[in-house]
Scaffold this motif. Sequence first.
Motif, mmCIF file in Angstrom:
data_model
loop_
_atom_site.group_PDB
_atom_site.id
_atom_site.type_symbol
_atom_site.label_atom_id
_atom_site.label_comp_id
_atom_site.label_asym_id
_atom_site.label_seq_id
_atom_site.Cartn_x
_atom_site.Cartn_y
_atom_site.Cartn_z
ATOM 1 N N ILE A 240 -27.893 -18.313 -34.578
ATOM 2 C CA ILE A 240 -28.075 -19.734 -34.898
ATOM 3 C C ILE A 240 -29.743 -19.753 -35.142
ATOM 4 C CG2 ILE A 240 -27.986 -22.053 -34.001
ATOM 5 C CD1 ILE A 240 -25.228 -20.879 -33.988
ATOM 6 N N GLY A 241 -30.158 -20.165 -36.351
ATOM 7 C CA GLY A 241 -31.589 -20.384 -36.544
ATOM 8 C C GLY A 241 -32.211 -18.889 -37.308
ATOM 9 N N CYS A 242 -32.751 -19.354 -38.614
ATOM 10 C CA CYS A 242 -33.125 -18.321 -39.520
ATOM 11 C C CYS A 242 -34.703 -18.460 -39.464
ATOM 12 C CB CYS A 242 -32.544 -18.585 -40.872
ATOM 13 S SG CYS A 242 -32.606 -16.958 -41.903
ATOM 14 N N GLY A 243 -35.221 -18.568 -38.325
ATOM 15 C CA GLY A 243 -36.721 -18.387 -38.259
ATOM 16 C C GLY A 243 -36.910 -16.826 -38.600
ATOM 17 N N ASN A 244 -38.109 -16.627 -38.128
ATOM 18 C CA ASN A 244 -38.593 -14.889 -38.312
ATOM 19 C C ASN A 244 -37.792 -14.109 -37.363
ATOM 20 O OD1 ASN A 244 -40.459 -15.551 -40.191
ATOM 21 N ND2 ASN A 244 -42.035 -15.954 -38.384
ATOM 22 N N LEU A 245 -37.584 -14.493 -36.211
ATOM 23 C CA LEU A 245 -36.664 -13.734 -35.254
ATOM 24 C C LEU A 245 -35.084 -13.626 -35.743
ATOM 25 C CD1 LEU A 245 -36.204 -11.919 -32.685
ATOM 26 C CD2 LEU A 245 -35.961 -13.974 -31.533
ATOM 27 N N GLU B 17 -25.320 -23.548 -43.888
ATOM 28 C CA GLU B 17 -26.460 -24.684 -43.617
ATOM 29 C C GLU B 17 -25.601 -25.650 -42.849
ATOM 30 O OE1 GLU B 17 -27.638 -26.971 -47.051
ATOM 31 O OE2 GLU B 17 -28.942 -27.898 -46.037
ATOM 32 N N GLY B 18 -26.169 -26.136 -41.676
ATOM 33 C CA GLY B 18 -26.030 -26.919 -40.766
ATOM 34 C C GLY B 18 -26.454 -27.211 -39.430
ATOM 35 N N ASP B 19 -26.001 -28.279 -38.619
ATOM 36 C CA ASP B 19 -26.929 -28.491 -37.405
ATOM 37 C C ASP B 19 -25.834 -27.735 -36.340
ATOM 38 O OD1 ASP B 19 -27.621 -29.294 -34.802
ATOM 39 O OD2 ASP B 19 -27.975 -31.409 -35.586
HETATM 40 P P1 AMP Z 1 -38.778 -20.503 -35.889
HETATM 41 O O1 AMP Z 1 -39.495 -21.784 -35.692
HETATM 42 O O2 AMP Z 1 -39.252 -19.505 -36.904
HETATM 43 O O3 AMP Z 1 -38.337 -19.943 -34.634
HETATM 44 O O4 AMP Z 1 -37.254 -21.140 -36.871
HETATM 45 C C1 AMP Z 1 -36.332 -21.642 -35.921
HETATM 46 C C2 AMP Z 1 -35.464 -22.277 -36.920
HETATM 47 O O5 AMP Z 1 -34.326 -22.728 -36.303
HETATM 48 C C3 AMP Z 1 -35.808 -22.919 -38.071
HETATM 49 O O6 AMP Z 1 -35.625 -22.403 -39.154
HETATM 50 C C4 AMP Z 1 -35.061 -24.216 -37.833
HETATM 51 O O7 AMP Z 1 -34.552 -24.938 -39.137
HETATM 52 C C5 AMP Z 1 -33.689 -23.789 -37.103
HETATM 53 N N1 AMP Z 1 -33.123 -24.791 -36.293
HETATM 54 C C6 AMP Z 1 -33.676 -25.867 -35.345
HETATM 55 N N2 AMP Z 1 -32.781 -26.595 -35.022
HETATM 56 C C7 AMP Z 1 -31.542 -26.078 -35.408
HETATM 57 C C8 AMP Z 1 -30.198 -26.675 -35.276
HETATM 58 N N3 AMP Z 1 -30.005 -27.739 -34.375
HETATM 59 N N4 AMP Z 1 -29.409 -26.268 -36.062
HETATM 60 C C9 AMP Z 1 -29.470 -25.119 -36.785
HETATM 61 N N5 AMP Z 1 -30.833 -24.668 -37.099
HETATM 62 C C10 AMP Z 1 -31.861 -25.206 -36.249
#
Ligand code: AMP
Length: 142
Positions: free
Chosen positions: A14-19, A57-59
Amino acid sequence: MNKNDIKKNFYIIIGCGNLGANLALTFSEQGEDVVIIDKNKEAFNKLGSNFGGLTLEGDATNIAFLGTAGIEKAGVVITVTNNDNINIMVAQIAKEMFNNKRIVARLYDSDRDSVYKEFGIDTICPEVLSAREINRLLKQEK
Ligand code: AMP
């Protein structure tokens, strides 16, 4: 759900940030089945074209959406959004509602760490890990 329906090698991130992107690519390269979720579809650009898993894609705070993602079958759930509350909330949903057994949540606030361990949710805190690693590197040099 029969426990035989759970797929050990099915990872939900859950969450496609860098990590999150890094984990998704690593597990996918290792041959695991990976689904990565983000509320912002642009985030999936970090995965590049070689990613062999699925993007959704979704919350992740939406329980029905997590159900559609097949979370109840996941052997591993990893919550790495940029929000501790969301990471913990989704980890608790995974544990209590979908009965997931292997859950890891990222927490920026290390003070809350021990509380969640008691709930059976493993947590990692980047600051604690970084401090440990810097300490190790410096000790090595001596
Ligand atoms: P980072 O800031 O690099 O750690 O990335 C965090 C990721 O989490 C971002 O791409 C956000 O869009 C994603 N994110 C934050 N809140 C949610 C959520 N409620 N559901 C899905 N993804 C989320």
